[in-house]
Enzyme design. Structure first.
Site, PDB file in Angstrom:
ATOM      1  N   SER A 120       0.817  -1.213   0.000  1.00  0.00           N
ATOM      2  CA  SER A 120       0.000   0.000   0.000  1.00  0.00           C
ATOM      3  C   SER A 120       0.845   1.255   0.000  1.00  0.00           C
ATOM      4  CB  SER A 120      -0.851   0.043   1.274  1.00  0.00           C
ATOM      5  OG  SER A 120      -1.665  -1.077   1.375  1.00  0.00           O
ATOM      6  N   HIS A 141      -1.174  -2.730  -7.000  1.00  0.00           N
ATOM      7  CA  HIS A 141      -1.917  -2.396  -5.783  1.00  0.00           C
ATOM      8  C   HIS A 141      -3.418  -2.549  -6.015  1.00  0.00           C
ATOM      9  CE1 HIS A 141      -3.124   0.766  -2.592  1.00  0.00           C
ATOM     10  NE2 HIS A 141      -3.061  -0.426  -2.044  1.00  0.00           N
ATOM     11  N   GLU A 153      -3.584   0.109  -8.941  1.00  0.00           N
ATOM     12  CA  GLU A 153      -2.501   1.062  -9.179  1.00  0.00           C
ATOM     13  C   GLU A 153      -1.270   0.250  -9.579  1.00  0.00           C
ATOM     14  OE1 GLU A 153      -3.564   4.751  -6.162  1.00  0.00           O
ATOM     15  OE2 GLU A 153      -2.401   3.079  -5.355  1.00  0.00           O
TER      16      GLU A 153
HETATM   17  N1  CAA Z   1     -16.072  -9.936  -1.419  1.00  0.00           N
HETATM   18  C1  CAA Z   1     -16.784 -10.004  -2.567  1.00  0.00           C
HETATM   19  N2  CAA Z   1     -17.872  -9.240  -2.807  1.00  0.00           N
HETATM   20  C2  CAA Z   1     -18.280  -8.405  -1.830  1.00  0.00           C
HETATM   21  C3  CAA Z   1     -17.593  -8.308  -0.604  1.00  0.00           C
HETATM   22  C4  CAA Z   1     -16.443  -9.117  -0.425  1.00  0.00           C
HETATM   23  N3  CAA Z   1     -15.704  -9.064   0.691  1.00  0.00           N
HETATM   24  N4  CAA Z   1     -18.225  -7.393   0.170  1.00  0.00           N
HETATM   25  C5  CAA Z   1     -19.278  -6.946  -0.548  1.00  0.00           C
HETATM   26  N5  CAA Z   1     -19.301  -7.547  -1.758  1.00  0.00           N
HETATM   27  C6  CAA Z   1     -20.237  -7.284  -2.859  1.00  0.00           C
HETATM   28  C7  CAA Z   1     -21.599  -7.837  -2.562  1.00  0.00           C
HETATM   29  O1  CAA Z   1     -21.688  -9.178  -3.024  1.00  0.00           O
HETATM   30  C8  CAA Z   1     -22.501  -6.882  -3.349  1.00  0.00           C
HETATM   31  O2  CAA Z   1     -22.548  -7.228  -4.707  1.00  0.00           O
HETATM   32  P1  CAA Z   1     -23.922  -7.078  -5.558  1.00  0.00           P
HETATM   33  O3  CAA Z   1     -24.471  -5.710  -5.257  1.00  0.00           O
HETATM   34  O4  CAA Z   1     -23.478  -7.232  -6.982  1.00  0.00           O
HETATM   35  O5  CAA Z   1     -24.803  -8.179  -5.086  1.00  0.00           O
HETATM   36  C9  CAA Z   1     -21.779  -5.551  -3.274  1.00  0.00           C
HETATM   37  O6  CAA Z   1     -20.397  -5.867  -2.982  1.00  0.00           O
HETATM   38  C10 CAA Z   1     -22.352  -4.672  -2.183  1.00  0.00           C
HETATM   39  O7  CAA Z   1     -22.285  -5.410  -0.970  1.00  0.00           O
HETATM   40  P2  CAA Z   1     -23.342  -5.317   0.223  1.00  0.00           P
HETATM   41  O8  CAA Z   1     -24.687  -4.950  -0.316  1.00  0.00           O
HETATM   42  O9  CAA Z   1     -23.221  -6.542   1.061  1.00  0.00           O
HETATM   43  O10 CAA Z   1     -22.751  -4.192   1.148  1.00  0.00           O
HETATM   44  P3  CAA Z   1     -22.470  -2.687   0.857  1.00  0.00           P
HETATM   45  O11 CAA Z   1     -23.407  -2.106  -0.122  1.00  0.00           O
HETATM   46  O12 CAA Z   1     -22.356  -2.112   2.206  1.00  0.00           O
HETATM   47  O13 CAA Z   1     -21.008  -2.673   0.162  1.00  0.00           O
HETATM   48  C11 CAA Z   1     -18.669  -2.534   0.228  1.00  0.00           C
HETATM   49  C12 CAA Z   1     -19.906  -3.257   0.758  1.00  0.00           C
HETATM   50  C13 CAA Z   1     -18.518  -2.810  -1.276  1.00  0.00           C
HETATM   51  C14 CAA Z   1     -17.478  -3.088   0.988  1.00  0.00           C
HETATM   52  C15 CAA Z   1     -18.862  -0.990   0.454  1.00  0.00           C
HETATM   53  O14 CAA Z   1     -19.196  -0.758   1.814  1.00  0.00           O
HETATM   54  C16 CAA Z   1     -17.659  -0.180   0.113  1.00  0.00           C
HETATM   55  O15 CAA Z   1     -17.386   0.106  -1.059  1.00  0.00           O
HETATM   56  N6  CAA Z   1     -16.861   0.253   1.149  1.00  0.00           N
HETATM   57  C17 CAA Z   1     -15.668   1.039   0.941  1.00  0.00           C
HETATM   58  C18 CAA Z   1     -14.536   0.174   0.460  1.00  0.00           C
HETATM   59  C19 CAA Z   1     -13.285   0.944   0.226  1.00  0.00           C
HETATM   60  O16 CAA Z   1     -13.196   2.152   0.369  1.00  0.00           O
HETATM   61  N7  CAA Z   1     -12.215   0.197  -0.142  1.00  0.00           N
HETATM   62  C20 CAA Z   1     -10.915   0.748  -0.337  1.00  0.00           C
HETATM   63  C21 CAA Z   1     -10.140   0.607   0.937  1.00  0.00           C
HETATM   64  S1  CAA Z   1      -8.524   1.338   0.818  1.00  0.00           S
HETATM   65  C22 CAA Z   1      -7.603   0.176   0.027  1.00  0.00           C
HETATM   66  O17 CAA Z   1      -8.042  -0.887  -0.317  1.00  0.00           O
HETATM   67  C23 CAA Z   1      -6.177   0.525  -0.240  1.00  0.00           C
HETATM   68  C24 CAA Z   1      -5.192   0.246   0.832  1.00  0.00           C
HETATM   69  O18 CAA Z   1      -4.018   0.070   0.479  1.00  0.00           O
HETATM   70  C25 CAA Z   1      -5.538   0.246   2.257  1.00  0.00           C
HETATM   71  P1  NAD Z   2      -3.505  -9.463   6.483  1.00  0.00           P
HETATM   72  O1  NAD Z   2      -2.911  -9.223   7.825  1.00  0.00           O
HETATM   73  O2  NAD Z   2      -4.961  -9.723   6.368  1.00  0.00           O
HETATM   74  O3  NAD Z   2      -2.766 -10.688   5.759  1.00  0.00           O
HETATM   75  C1  NAD Z   2      -1.377 -10.798   5.631  1.00  0.00           C
HETATM   76  C2  NAD Z   2      -1.059 -12.291   5.622  1.00  0.00           C
HETATM   77  O4  NAD Z   2       0.280 -12.503   5.189  1.00  0.00           O
HETATM   78  C3  NAD Z   2      -1.172 -12.925   7.027  1.00  0.00           C
HETATM   79  O5  NAD Z   2      -2.113 -13.975   6.974  1.00  0.00           O
HETATM   80  C4  NAD Z   2       0.252 -13.436   7.307  1.00  0.00           C
HETATM   81  O6  NAD Z   2       0.277 -14.673   8.004  1.00  0.00           O
HETATM   82  C5  NAD Z   2       0.773 -13.620   5.906  1.00  0.00           C
HETATM   83  N1  NAD Z   2       2.251 -13.656   5.789  1.00  0.00           N
HETATM   84  C6  NAD Z   2       3.143 -12.965   6.527  1.00  0.00           C
HETATM   85  N2  NAD Z   2       4.405 -13.279   6.084  1.00  0.00           N
HETATM   86  C7  NAD Z   2       4.259 -14.163   5.072  1.00  0.00           C
HETATM   87  C8  NAD Z   2       5.162 -14.855   4.212  1.00  0.00           C
HETATM   88  N3  NAD Z   2       6.491 -14.668   4.328  1.00  0.00           N
HETATM   89  N4  NAD Z   2       4.665 -15.697   3.264  1.00  0.00           N
HETATM   90  C9  NAD Z   2       3.321 -15.876   3.145  1.00  0.00           C
HETATM   91  N5  NAD Z   2       2.417 -15.259   3.942  1.00  0.00           N
HETATM   92  C10 NAD Z   2       2.882 -14.406   4.888  1.00  0.00           C
HETATM   93  O7  NAD Z   2      -3.085  -8.202   5.599  1.00  0.00           O
HETATM   94  P2  NAD Z   2      -3.768  -7.656   4.259  1.00  0.00           P
HETATM   95  O8  NAD Z   2      -4.762  -6.637   4.626  1.00  0.00           O
HETATM   96  O9  NAD Z   2      -4.134  -8.796   3.398  1.00  0.00           O
HETATM   97  O10 NAD Z   2      -2.530  -6.871   3.616  1.00  0.00           O
HETATM   98  C11 NAD Z   2      -1.551  -7.540   2.847  1.00  0.00           C
HETATM   99  C12 NAD Z   2      -0.829  -6.530   1.958  1.00  0.00           C
HETATM  100  O11 NAD Z   2      -1.804  -5.890   1.109  1.00  0.00           O
HETATM  101  C13 NAD Z   2      -0.111  -5.410   2.713  1.00  0.00           C
HETATM  102  O12 NAD Z   2       1.038  -5.071   2.003  1.00  0.00           O
HETATM  103  C14 NAD Z   2      -1.143  -4.288   2.691  1.00  0.00           C
HETATM  104  O13 NAD Z   2      -0.574  -3.014   2.837  1.00  0.00           O
HETATM  105  C15 NAD Z   2      -1.721  -4.479   1.300  1.00  0.00           C
HETATM  106  N6  NAD Z   2      -3.079  -3.922   1.094  1.00  0.00           N
HETATM  107  C16 NAD Z   2      -4.019  -4.000   2.094  1.00  0.00           C
HETATM  108  C17 NAD Z   2      -5.294  -3.490   1.862  1.00  0.00           C
HETATM  109  C18 NAD Z   2      -6.368  -3.571   2.901  1.00  0.00           C
HETATM  110  O14 NAD Z   2      -7.412  -2.910   2.748  1.00  0.00           O
HETATM  111  N7  NAD Z   2      -6.217  -4.348   3.970  1.00  0.00           N
HETATM  112  C19 NAD Z   2      -5.601  -2.907   0.619  1.00  0.00           C
HETATM  113  C20 NAD Z   2      -4.616  -2.869  -0.386  1.00  0.00           C
HETATM  114  C21 NAD Z   2      -3.352  -3.374  -0.129  1.00  0.00           C
END
Ligand code: CAA
Ligand code: NAD
Length: 288
Positions: A120, A141, A153
């Site tokens: 990330s 990503h 990304e």
């Molecule tokens: N896996 C697969 N499908 C899923 C799912 C999952 N874990 N969660 C929800 N869905 C699907 C459902 O099946 C549903 O599909 P249909 O409408 O086609 O039937 C759809 O998504 C909507 O789901 P729900 O009606 O159950 O629930 P919702 O409307 O509350 O949506 C959500 C759930 C899609 C997660 C929505 O809340 C959402 O978009 N949240 C924000 C997610 C977000 O911002 N993600 C980015 C995080 S940052 C990141 O990822 C980067 C990083 O590096 C940290």
């Molecule tokens: P998570 O904690 O759910 O899962 C990470 C997994 O990796 C754990 O189950 C751990 O046991 C396993 N692991 C650790 N070392 C390992 C190794 N050497 N070989 C195989 N498995 C190993 O974390 P996550 O949320 O899945 O995040 C994983 C990566 O994805 C991170 O780099 C995170 O920044 C990135 N990411 C996370 C999100 C998010 O929304 N959580 C979104 C985009 C990208």
């Protein structure tokens, strides 16, 4: 251009299981590696539930779900990833852990294997530096939940070749994703913008501006976001967001990226959000 057939996934957590699912549904053979049998079983369970949900919602037939599930092989042996054309790494967001893994993978895999990190925030160039294939190394990503979120990304490291980038793009498009390309800069595009916002929501809670429900409700309704920031933090993982923030703070030395003390305490206490059952909210087993 290189076309991948077998995909290795390192890490079967939140993101790894989503990446495994979209690859298997797109027809790739997938080998997924976890560090222990219980964690592997947890990943299998998450994948099975997600396939079940897709079938229930009529997005996937039972037969297609079975076929996709049969394409996935789980392992705890790193050597089992050696036969893959592409390895997507989705392990914990800590540079030392990632470098140790890439060092080993580089030794085990043939020179043609392409490595892609789902990091990330961390530097693709730094991870690639412990391998002899920096030209065949890129950032890929995905967003959470992977089966739902469209963008990927694609990150070009300092030495990533045009051919690797083109192969990565073609691969993501076969998964139905929309690719955006960016340079190797901490947080890339989305987390550069998202992380300060999430950290500010925690600061607002710490300052007592409002309670957690009202912070989330205000943003959800006021900005029309699907989730409020504290719910989103629980969804992404408090631990993961903390590691992302730390990495970005180390790079930029900008207080906007410094994780608030409450987050550090939550990480230490094991309150990592939805995946552990406790975060800003509580999640019973069935809701995770
Ligand atoms: N896996 C697969 N499908 C899923 C799912 C999952 N874990 N969660 C929800 N869905 C699907 C459902 O099946 C549903 O599909 P249909 O409408 O086609 O039937 C759809 O998504 C909507 O789901 P729900 O009606 O159950 O629930 P919702 O409307 O509350 O949506 C959500 C759930 C899609 C997660 C929505 O809340 C959402 O978009 N949240 C924000 C997610 C977000 O911002 N993600 C980015 C995080 S940052 C990141 O990822 C980067 C990083 O590096 C940290
Ligand atoms: P998570 O904690 O759910 O899962 C990470 C997994 O990796 C754990 O189950 C751990 O046991 C396993 N692991 C650790 N070392 C390992 C190794 N050497 N070989 C195989 N498995 C190993 O974390 P996550 O949320 O899945 O995040 C994983 C990566 O994805 C991170 O780099 C995170 O920044 C990135 N990411 C996370 C999100 C998010 O929304 N959580 C979104 C985009 C990208």
């Amino acid at each position: 251009m290189v076309a991948f057939r077998t995909v290795g996934v390192a890490g079967f957590g939140l993101m790894g299981s989503g990446i495994v699912e979209v690859c298997a549904r797109a027809g790739y053979d997938v080998v997924v590696r976890e560090v222990s049998e219980p964690l592997l079983a947890r990943g299998v369970d998450r994948l099975t539930r997600s396939f079940g949900r897709a079938v229930e919602r009529g997005k996937l037939s039972n037969a297609d779900a079975d076929t996709a599930r049969r394409r996935v092989r789980g392992t705890v042996r790193l050597e089992d990833l050696a036969g893959c054309d592409l390895i997507v790494e989705a392990i914990v967001e800590l540079m030392d852990e990632k470098k140790a893994l890439y060092h080993e993978l580089d030794r085990l895999c043939p020179p043609a294997t392409v490595f892609a990190s789902n990091t990330s925030s961390l530097s693709i160039t730094e991870m690639a530096s412990v391998t002899k294939r920096a030209d065949r190394f890129l950032g890929m990503h995905f967003f959470n939940p992977v089966p739902v979120m469209k963008p990927v990304e694609m990150v070009r490291g300092f030495l990533t070749s045009d051919e690797t980038l083109a192969a990565g793009r073609a691969f993501c498009e076969t998964l139905g994703k929309t690719v955006v390309v960016c340079k190797d800069s901490p947080g890339f595009i989305v987390n550069l913008l998202l992380v300060p916002y999430l950290l500010d929501a925690v600061r607002a809670l710490e300052m007592g501006v409002a309670n957690r429900e009202d912070i989330d409700t205000a943003v959800r309704l006021g900005l029309n976001h699907p989730m409020g920031p504290l719910t989103l933090l629980d969804f992404v993982g408090i631990d993961t967001t903390y590691y992302i923030a730390e990495a970005m703070y180390q790079e930029f030395k900008d207080p906007r990226y410094a994780a608030p003390p409450l987050m550090r305490k939550m990480v230490l206490a094991g309150h990592h959000g939805r995946k552990t059952g406790h975060g800003f909210y509580a999640y019973p087993e069935g809701a995770r």
